[in-house]
Design an enzyme around this catalytic site. Structure first.
Site, PDB file in Angstrom:
ATOM      1  CG  PHE A 263      -1.950   1.045   1.209  1.00 54.56           C
ATOM      2  CD1 PHE A 263      -2.802   1.196   0.118  1.00 54.56           C
ATOM      3  CD2 PHE A 263      -2.102   1.904   2.275  1.00 54.56           C
ATOM      4  CE1 PHE A 263      -3.781   2.182   0.101  1.00 54.56           C
ATOM      5  CE2 PHE A 263      -3.077   2.895   2.273  1.00 54.56           C
ATOM      6  CZ  PHE A 263      -3.911   3.031   1.187  1.00 54.56           C
TER       7      PHE A 263
ATOM      8  CG  ASP B  10      -1.359  -1.846   7.255  1.00 49.91           C
ATOM      9  OD1 ASP B  10      -2.511  -2.131   7.633  1.00 49.91           O
ATOM     10  OD2 ASP B  10      -1.065  -0.752   6.725  1.00 49.91           O
TER      11      ASP B  10
ATOM     12  CE  LYS C 208      -8.910   0.544   4.116  1.00 48.46           C
ATOM     13  NZ  LYS C 208      -7.445   0.543   4.199  1.00 48.46           N
TER      14      LYS C 208
ATOM     15  NE  ARG D 247      -9.749  -1.880  -3.556  1.00 44.12           N
ATOM     16  CZ  ARG D 247      -9.344  -1.293  -2.443  1.00 44.12           C
ATOM     17  NH1 ARG D 247      -8.373  -1.825  -1.713  1.00 44.12           N
ATOM     18  NH2 ARG D 247      -9.922  -0.172  -2.019  1.00 44.12           N
TER      19      ARG D 247
HETATM   20  C1  LIG Z   1      -6.712   1.652   4.298  1.00 43.39           C
HETATM   21  C2  LIG Z   1      -5.300   1.412   4.633  1.00 43.39           C
HETATM   22  C3  LIG Z   1      -4.609   2.277   5.468  1.00 43.39           C
HETATM   23  C4  LIG Z   1      -5.297   3.509   5.972  1.00 43.39           C
HETATM   24  O1  LIG Z   1      -4.457   4.509   6.386  1.00 43.39           O
HETATM   25  P1  LIG Z   1      -5.089   5.874   6.909  1.00 43.39           P
HETATM   26  O2  LIG Z   1      -4.038   6.441   7.754  1.00 43.39           O
HETATM   27  O3  LIG Z   1      -6.342   5.544   7.656  1.00 43.39           O
HETATM   28  O4  LIG Z   1      -5.449   6.702   5.727  1.00 43.39           O
HETATM   29  C5  LIG Z   1      -3.307   1.962   5.814  1.00 43.39           C
HETATM   30  N1  LIG Z   1      -2.702   0.844   5.318  1.00 43.39           N
HETATM   31  C6  LIG Z   1      -3.352   0.015   4.494  1.00 43.39           C
HETATM   32  C7  LIG Z   1      -2.657  -1.201   3.984  1.00 43.39           C
HETATM   33  C8  LIG Z   1      -4.640   0.275   4.112  1.00 43.39           C
HETATM   34  O5  LIG Z   1      -5.270  -0.531   3.271  1.00 43.39           O
END
Ligand SMILES: *Cc1c(COP(=O)(O)O)cnc(C)c1O
Length: 418
Positions: free
Chosen positions: A132, A203, A229, A377
């Protein structure tokens, strides 16, 4: 991508499965608009019916009537730990190992710094290209702050284990990939990291509430994750972080805010970290945000974990099989692992016109999302998605592709958020 013979399943079969679904009553706990097939819990979970009521209560009664006293009488001050302990049950962590705080990005920064400080003689953060991007950006920011002491090395997923050597301080990976939904073997990679003296930071943004996660069985060191999510905490919900008990006394947050202090209300000049996971808090936490998150987490805890996992796999597997049989020859390519055990709760499909196709789907009430450069997705949230949703989504996709309904200028105009 035809791998299966056309599925002989009918819509009536799927509606029967929905009637027999042990999680059926949980769908009724969500407010979902009529006529919408919502397959974007991978980006923003749906609204629990109870959330507006709880928010109103906390705002009108606690904030409005009890005012500042609410920090104590309604235990606002303990909310990060209380909800953290609930999330812990979803991710195989113990009490006092998880705290709700900040955003995932900020938590990632805090834990990267904590991990690198535990390994002062090592100079690398190891991750994968195409992780990500946010997580790589945060690592790059931390790298910049280290004046060149810390480097960021990216190697492809299949090379990660071999690349963990005596220079690696921490392995930073997203357990379920945000685009492909490919799942890393957390226990194996963590064990390999430990064998080389490195630490593992996971993560869990696409994992908690979606796939089996057992941080302590995997001996994970650190983890972060997202609240909006699969946990259905609402847009911009606060995130959470995990620090294994064994590291808590010897790690520190780089953001030494007062709520992470051992005695914030002594108002003394020098910082002393709180004894446990609380040391990773920084400033005052968003009570309304945590209120909404707690409703979502409580709902998730009501679902039997095995039922959840079985259902999300069945839903995504059904979707893939239907796409293979109903949309063959339409330029789609599966961008997720074929085996449901090897992927998370969503399915990515590649198409040369993925953005426009997704816009055409959304206009028809089938809501997924687009991830550059060419992936659609479709997320399958076990608490509220139905088997019939997969059917309607695939029939709509088939129609959009067959009729080239996507081929309109307004569907090719990129919006700010995709
Ligand atoms: C959605 C997501 C985030 C979200 O980060 P924010 O700080 O809430 O914007 C972080 N890491 C991953 C892998 C994600 O999918």
């Amino acid at each position: 991508m035809i791998r299966h013979r056309p599925a002989s399943v009918t819509l009536a079969d799927l509606e029967a499965l929905d009637r027999d679904d042990p999680l059926r009553t949980l769908r009724d706990a969500f407010m979902l608009p009529d006529g919408v097939v919502y397959l974007d819990g991978v980006s923003l979970g749906a609204l629990p019916r109870e959330t507006p009521t709880r928010l109103h209560e906390v705002a009108a009664r606690q904030w409005g009537q009890d005012l500042i006293r609410s920090w104590t009488v309604h235990d606002w001050i303990g909310a990060p730990q209380r909800v953290g302990d609930k999330i812990a049950r979803l991710i195989g962590a113990g009490r006092g190992e998880v705290v709700v705080s900040d955003s995932t990005s900020v938590n990632l920064f805090k834990l990267l710094a904590a991990a690198c400080r535990l390994r002062p003689d090592r100079s690398l953060i190891l991750s994968e290209p195409g992780n990500f991007p946010n997580d790589l950006y945060v690592a790059q920011g931390f790298q910049g702050l280290s004046d060149g002491r810390i480097g960021l090395r990216l190697v492809s997923a299949d090379q990660i284990e071999a690349a963990i050597d005596e220079h690696v301080a921490v392995v930073l990976l997203t357990h379920v990939h945000y685009k492909s939904a490919a799942v890393h073997d957390m226990a194996r990679i963590t064990a390999r990291a430990h064998a080389q003296g490195a630490l593992a930071l996971w993560d869990l943004s696409h994992s908690a509430g979606a796939v089996p996660v057992n941080l302590n069985a995997a001996q994970a060191d650190f983890a972060v994750g997202c609240g909006y999510k699969y946990l259905n905490g609402g847009p911009g919900a606060p995130a959470y972080l995990f620090v294994a008990q064994r590291h808590q006394a010897t790690t520190a947050s780089p953001i030494t805010g007062w709520l992470g202090h051992a005695r914030p209300f002594d108002f003394i000049d020098d910082y002393t970290p709180a004894p446990g996971i609380g040391r990773f808090l920084a400033g005052s936490h968003p009570i309304l945000g945590i209120t909404a998150l707690e409703v979502g987490v409580d709902l998730m805890l009501r679902a039997d974990p095995q039922c959840r996992v079985d259902k999300s796999r069945a839903l995504s597997e059904l979707f893939v099989a239907l796409v293979e049989s109903r949309c063959a020859g339409q330029g789609l390519e599966l961008a997720s692992p074929r085996s449901p055990e090897a992927r998370g709760c969503h399915v990515a499909l590649r198409h040369a016109q993925a953005y426009a196709v997704m816009q055409a789907l959304i206009v028809r009430g089938v809501i997924g999302d687009f991830r550059a450069p060419d992936a659609m997705r479709f997320g399958f949230a076990p608490l509220y998605n139905r088997y019939a949703d997969s059917w309607h989504a695939v029939e709509t996709l088939r129609d959009v592709l067959h009729t080239a309904a996507w081929d309109r200028p307004e569907f090719k105009q990129r919006q700010a958020v995709t």
